[in-house]
Design an enzyme around this catalytic site. Sequence first.
Site, PDB file in Angstrom:
ATOM      1  N   HIS A   1     -10.124  -5.354  -3.005  1.00 29.43           N
ATOM      2  CA  HIS A   1      -8.932  -5.706  -2.385  1.00 29.43           C
ATOM      3  C   HIS A   1      -9.063  -6.069  -0.894  1.00 29.43           C
ATOM      4  O   HIS A   1      -9.899  -5.564  -0.253  1.00 29.43           O
ATOM      5  CB  HIS A   1      -7.955  -4.421  -2.590  1.00 29.43           C
ATOM      6  CG  HIS A   1      -8.669  -2.992  -2.054  1.00 29.43           C
ATOM      7  ND1 HIS A   1      -9.467  -2.302  -2.712  1.00 29.43           N
ATOM      8  CD2 HIS A   1      -8.531  -2.294  -0.874  1.00 29.43           C
ATOM      9  CE1 HIS A   1      -9.972  -1.235  -2.208  1.00 29.43           C
ATOM     10  NE2 HIS A   1      -9.346  -1.568  -1.102  1.00 29.43           N
ATOM     11  N   LEU A   2      -8.140  -7.008  -0.485  1.00 25.17           N
ATOM     12  CA  LEU A   2      -8.028  -7.335   0.851  1.00 25.17           C
ATOM     13  C   LEU A   2      -6.652  -6.523   1.143  1.00 25.17           C
ATOM     14  O   LEU A   2      -5.644  -6.564   0.782  1.00 25.17           O
ATOM     15  CB  LEU A   2      -7.665  -8.845   0.841  1.00 25.17           C
ATOM     16  CG  LEU A   2      -8.960  -9.831   0.715  1.00 25.17           C
ATOM     17  CD1 LEU A   2      -9.380  -9.494  -1.009  1.00 25.17           C
ATOM     18  CD2 LEU A   2      -8.681 -11.119   1.176  1.00 25.17           C
ATOM     19  N   HIS A   3      -6.849  -6.076   2.537  1.00 31.51           N
ATOM     20  CA  HIS A   3      -5.737  -5.261   3.123  1.00 31.51           C
ATOM     21  C   HIS A   3      -5.189  -6.198   4.134  1.00 31.51           C
ATOM     22  O   HIS A   3      -6.020  -6.838   4.830  1.00 31.51           O
ATOM     23  CB  HIS A   3      -6.126  -4.187   4.235  1.00 31.51           C
ATOM     24  CG  HIS A   3      -6.757  -2.826   3.244  1.00 31.51           C
ATOM     25  ND1 HIS A   3      -5.988  -1.883   3.013  1.00 31.51           N
ATOM     26  CD2 HIS A   3      -7.966  -2.802   2.811  1.00 31.51           C
ATOM     27  CE1 HIS A   3      -6.613  -0.850   2.336  1.00 31.51           C
ATOM     28  NE2 HIS A   3      -8.084  -1.411   2.231  1.00 31.51           N
TER      29      HIS A   3
ATOM     30  N   ASN B   1     -12.676  -3.170   3.021  1.00 31.22           N
ATOM     31  CA  ASN B   1     -13.609  -1.986   2.986  1.00 31.22           C
ATOM     32  C   ASN B   1     -14.695  -2.095   1.844  1.00 31.22           C
ATOM     33  O   ASN B   1     -14.128  -2.401   0.684  1.00 31.22           O
ATOM     34  CB  ASN B   1     -12.767  -0.659   3.146  1.00 31.22           C
ATOM     35  CG  ASN B   1     -12.035  -0.449   4.391  1.00 31.22           C
ATOM     36  OD1 ASN B   1     -12.351  -0.859   5.320  1.00 31.22           O
ATOM     37  ND2 ASN B   1     -10.506   0.018   4.001  1.00 31.22           N
TER      38      ASN B   1
ATOM     39  N   GLY C   1     -15.717   2.949   4.130  1.00 31.09           N
ATOM     40  CA  GLY C   1     -14.347   3.395   3.822  1.00 31.09           C
ATOM     41  C   GLY C   1     -13.698   3.165   2.650  1.00 31.09           C
ATOM     42  O   GLY C   1     -12.399   3.182   2.581  1.00 31.09           O
ATOM     43  N   GLN C   2     -14.261   2.603   1.628  1.00 36.30           N
ATOM     44  CA  GLN C   2     -13.755   2.122   0.530  1.00 36.30           C
ATOM     45  C   GLN C   2     -13.520   3.383  -0.364  1.00 36.30           C
ATOM     46  O   GLN C   2     -14.158   4.155  -0.599  1.00 36.30           O
ATOM     47  CB  GLN C   2     -14.531   1.008  -0.454  1.00 36.30           C
ATOM     48  CG  GLN C   2     -13.795   0.714  -1.804  1.00 36.30           C
ATOM     49  CD  GLN C   2     -14.849  -0.580  -2.105  1.00 36.30           C
ATOM     50  OE1 GLN C   2     -15.895  -0.843  -1.902  1.00 36.30           O
ATOM     51  NE2 GLN C   2     -14.242  -1.136  -3.367  1.00 36.30           N
TER      52      GLN C   2
ATOM     53  N   ASP D   1       0.941  -1.275   0.090  1.00 33.04           N
ATOM     54  CA  ASP D   1      -0.028   0.004  -0.237  1.00 33.04           C
ATOM     55  C   ASP D   1       1.040   1.112   0.084  1.00 33.04           C
ATOM     56  O   ASP D   1       1.847   1.254   0.734  1.00 33.04           O
ATOM     57  CB  ASP D   1      -0.889   0.042   1.345  1.00 33.04           C
ATOM     58  CG  ASP D   1      -2.114   0.806   0.907  1.00 33.04           C
ATOM     59  OD1 ASP D   1      -3.237   0.441   0.882  1.00 33.04           O
ATOM     60  OD2 ASP D   1      -1.858   2.095   1.077  1.00 33.04           O
TER      61      ASP D   1
HETATM   62  P1  AMP Z   1      -9.558   1.261   0.361  1.00 28.29           P
HETATM   63  O1  AMP Z   1      -9.746   2.546   1.170  1.00 28.29           O
HETATM   64  O2  AMP Z   1     -10.089   0.200   1.323  1.00 28.29           O
HETATM   65  O3  AMP Z   1     -10.291   1.480  -0.824  1.00 28.29           O
HETATM   66  O4  AMP Z   1      -8.264   1.256   0.095  1.00 28.29           O
HETATM   67  C1  AMP Z   1      -7.615   1.526  -0.831  1.00 28.29           C
HETATM   68  C2  AMP Z   1      -5.963   1.624  -0.284  1.00 28.29           C
HETATM   69  O5  AMP Z   1      -5.302   1.624  -1.788  1.00 28.29           O
HETATM   70  C3  AMP Z   1      -5.604   2.834   0.142  1.00 28.29           C
HETATM   71  O6  AMP Z   1      -4.972   2.202   1.532  1.00 28.29           O
HETATM   72  C4  AMP Z   1      -4.646   3.382  -0.489  1.00 28.29           C
HETATM   73  O7  AMP Z   1      -3.360   3.855   0.089  1.00 28.29           O
HETATM   74  C5  AMP Z   1      -4.205   2.571  -1.572  1.00 28.29           C
HETATM   75  N1  AMP Z   1      -3.589   2.868  -2.826  1.00 28.29           N
HETATM   76  C6  AMP Z   1      -4.283   3.681  -3.698  1.00 28.29           C
HETATM   77  N2  AMP Z   1      -3.537   3.762  -4.834  1.00 28.29           N
HETATM   78  C7  AMP Z   1      -2.493   3.045  -4.740  1.00 28.29           C
HETATM   79  C8  AMP Z   1      -1.321   2.773  -5.483  1.00 28.29           C
HETATM   80  N3  AMP Z   1      -1.384   3.127  -6.975  1.00 28.29           N
HETATM   81  N4  AMP Z   1      -0.547   1.976  -5.033  1.00 28.29           N
HETATM   82  C9  AMP Z   1      -0.637   1.467  -3.778  1.00 28.29           C
HETATM   83  N5  AMP Z   1      -1.495   1.616  -3.116  1.00 28.29           N
HETATM   84  C10 AMP Z   1      -2.634   2.423  -3.602  1.00 28.29           C
END
Ligand code: AMP
Length: 114
Positions: A100-102, A87, A93-94, A30
């Site tokens: 995607h899975l964090h 999310n 909070g998406q 991330d």
């Molecule tokens: P969410 O808020 O659950 O949709 O998570 C999206 C995540 O993607 C956030 O934690 C961002 O920091 C991450 N993110 C967005 N763009 C990029 C990117 N180009 N490379 C790596 N992480 C990213």
Amino acid sequence: MNSCIFCAIASGQTGAEILFEDEQCAAFRDMNPQAPTHILVIPKRHISSLNDLGQAPHTLMHHLFLTVQNLAESLGLSRTGYRVVINTGADGGQTVFHLHLHLLGGRSMQWPPG
Ligand code: AMP
């Protein structure tokens, strides 16, 4: 999907620190980490959110979670623990509308989340 940043990462059009990939998924760091280890695991095909999981093969989530578990193992998180977050939608909070899975680890997590 042309404008999707995670599709661009999955196809190699946009750079990211890829830790693992296969024909179905990719895992990368991330860009705004919320823990010492913060990795995103995505399907390569575009699925907007968990709400659209019905469009995907039934085996997809198993594959994504297995990838998370393998990464956690290889990064030394399995013993101390880690958190997996999906999310979904505005209240969830998406911010990026590609499923995607964090994978978060390397520090103690709080509950409930803010
Ligand atoms: P969410 O808020 O659950 O949709 O998570 C999206 C995540 O993607 C956030 O934690 C961002 O920091 C991450 N993110 C967005 N763009 C990029 C990117 N180009 N490379 C790596 N992480 C990213």
